[in-house]
Design a protein around this motif. Structure first.
Motif, short mmCIF file in Angstrom:
data_model
loop_
_atom_site.label_atom_id
_atom_site.label_comp_id
_atom_site.label_asym_id
_atom_site.label_seq_id
_atom_site.Cartn_x
_atom_site.Cartn_y
_atom_site.Cartn_z
N THR B 96 -9.83 6.75 -9.29
CA THR B 96 -10.32 8.12 -9.17
C THR B 96 -11.83 8.12 -9.33
OG1 THR B 96 -8.27 8.93 -10.13
CG2 THR B 96 -10.11 10.45 -10.05
N GLY B 97 -12.53 8.70 -8.39
CA GLY B 97 -13.98 8.75 -8.45
C GLY B 97 -14.66 7.53 -7.87
N SER B 98 -13.89 6.52 -7.49
CA SER B 98 -14.47 5.32 -6.90
C SER B 98 -14.43 5.42 -5.37
CB SER B 98 -13.67 4.09 -7.35
OG SER B 98 -14.08 2.94 -6.63
N THR B 99 -15.35 4.72 -4.73
CA THR B 99 -15.36 4.75 -3.27
C THR B 99 -14.69 3.52 -2.67
OG1 THR B 99 -17.52 3.68 -3.21
CG2 THR B 99 -17.49 6.08 -3.19
N GLU B 100 -14.47 2.50 -3.46
CA GLU B 100 -13.95 1.25 -2.90
C GLU B 100 -12.45 1.17 -3.05
OE1 GLU B 100 -15.82 -2.21 -4.44
OE2 GLU B 100 -14.56 -3.60 -3.31
N ALA B 101 -11.79 0.73 -1.99
CA ALA B 101 -10.35 0.50 -2.02
C ALA B 101 -10.09 -1.00 -2.12
CB ALA B 101 -9.68 1.06 -0.76
N PHE B 102 -9.06 -1.37 -2.85
CA PHE B 102 -8.69 -2.77 -3.04
C PHE B 102 -7.31 -2.98 -2.43
CE2 PHE B 102 -12.21 -3.87 -5.74
CZ PHE B 102 -12.56 -2.67 -6.31
N PHE B 103 -7.18 -4.05 -1.66
CA PHE B 103 -5.98 -4.27 -0.89
C PHE B 103 -5.15 -5.43 -1.45
CE2 PHE B 103 -6.38 -1.49 2.79
CZ PHE B 103 -7.69 -1.09 2.67
N GLY B 104 -3.83 -5.31 -1.25
CA GLY B 104 -2.94 -6.41 -1.54
C GLY B 104 -2.98 -7.44 -0.42
N GLN B 105 -2.20 -8.49 -0.59
CA GLN B 105 -2.18 -9.58 0.40
C GLN B 105 -1.45 -9.20 1.67
OE1 GLN B 105 -3.92 -12.25 0.29
NE2 GLN B 105 -3.67 -13.46 -1.56
N GLY B 106 -0.64 -8.18 1.59
CA GLY B 106 0.08 -7.74 2.78
C GLY B 106 1.45 -8.36 2.92
N THR B 107 2.31 -7.68 3.66
CA THR B 107 3.66 -8.16 3.98
C THR B 107 3.83 -8.15 5.48
OG1 THR B 107 4.62 -7.30 1.93
CG2 THR B 107 6.13 -7.73 3.77
N ARG B 108 4.18 -9.31 6.02
CA ARG B 108 4.47 -9.40 7.45
C ARG B 108 5.95 -9.13 7.65
NH1 ARG B 108 1.48 -9.13 11.63
NH2 ARG B 108 0.00 -10.56 10.67
N LEU B 109 6.27 -8.00 8.23
CA LEU B 109 7.67 -7.61 8.47
C LEU B 109 8.01 -7.81 9.94
CD1 LEU B 109 10.39 -6.26 7.69
CD2 LEU B 109 9.30 -4.07 8.22
N THR B 110 9.07 -8.54 10.19
CA THR B 110 9.57 -8.71 11.54
C THR B 110 11.00 -8.19 11.58
OG1 THR B 110 8.21 -10.68 11.85
CG2 THR B 110 10.00 -10.32 13.41
N VAL B 111 11.24 -7.24 12.41
CA VAL B 111 12.58 -6.69 12.58
C VAL B 111 13.16 -7.29 13.85
CG1 VAL B 111 13.97 -4.60 12.76
CG2 VAL B 111 11.85 -4.58 11.43
N VAL B 112 14.31 -7.92 13.71
CA VAL B 112 14.90 -8.63 14.85
C VAL B 112 16.24 -8.02 15.25
CG1 VAL B 112 13.71 -10.77 14.32
CG2 VAL B 112 15.98 -10.31 13.32
#
Lengths: 111, 112
Positions: B96-112
């Motif tokens: 709250t009050g910060s301008t920077e966002a921090f990201f996770g490593q991400g999830t690669r989802l493949t729906v087959v």
């Protein structure tokens, strides 16, 4: 509605050459603009923000409200600059103030 | 220091199966939390954001839902996955009050 446009999906330059990654935005208010970068196998991270008027890793970006642009520039590209670059906009007010990202530009700096 | 964890890193699921992706943040309180998706050849699209426990805002109509059962936990779910749900999902937090966002490593989802 706010929108961020990065017209170049792929950009290649030779090491030592100048590089400019283009970013245009549309927003009726006063936005905050950012550049985020994702190096290979690393997390997406903030590179610089327009309000700081800073130079990070040799990169600068100037907010041009007349042209609604926030292009990222570096006078002499290095191989380690190869990465995916995202331009992002955040509303200057409102709840959550979430980021709107462009589609990204993959920069490759050739040796 | 603050850290963000997102799992799993990759996931392959059949069409019609349920989905649950989890994101947790450490070292901060009352963060703003976000789920983004990056489909192939497209930019990062904001799916959901949350300013507090139980408070979820959806940016785009879709087959997914989000929940925030605890202050630093953000879950992305689906009851029945579609092929079009394939993509790279990123969780992010911002103080709250910060301008920077921090990201996770991400999830690669493949729906087959």
């Amino acid at each position: 509605a706010q929108r961020v446009t990065q017209p170049e999906k792929l950009l290649s330059v030779f090491k030592g050459a100048p590089v400019e990654l283009k970013c245009n935005y549309s927003y009726s208010g006063s936005p905050e603009l950012f550049w985020y970068v994702q190096y290979s196998r690393q997390r997406l991270q903030l590179l610089l923000r327009h309000i700081s008027r800073e130079s990070i890793k040799g990169f600068t970006a100037d907010l041009n409200k007349g042209e609604t642009s926030f292009h990222l520039k570096k006078p002499f590209a290095q191989e380690e600059d190869s990465a995916m670059y995202y331009c992002a906009l955040r509303r200057a007010s409102g709840s959550a103030r979430q980021l709107t990202f462009g589609s990204g530009t993959q920069l490759t700096v050739l040796p | 220091s603050q850290t963000i964890h997102q799992w799993p890193a990759t996931l392959v699921q059949p069409v019609g199966s349920p989905l649950s992706l989890e994101c947790t943040v450490e070292g901060t309180s009352n963060p703003n939390l976000y789920w983004y998706r990056q489909a192939a050849g497209r930019g990062l699209q904001l799916l959901f954001y949350s300013v507090g426990i139980g408070q979820i805002s959806s940016e785009v109509p879709q087959n997914l839902s989000a929940s925030r059962p605890q202050d630093r936990q953000f879950i992305l779910s689906s009851k029945k996955l579609l092929l079009s749900d394939s993509g790279f999902y990123l969780c992010a937090w911002r103080g709250t009050g910060s301008t920077e966002a921090f990201f996770g490593q991400g999830t690669r989802l493949t729906v087959v």
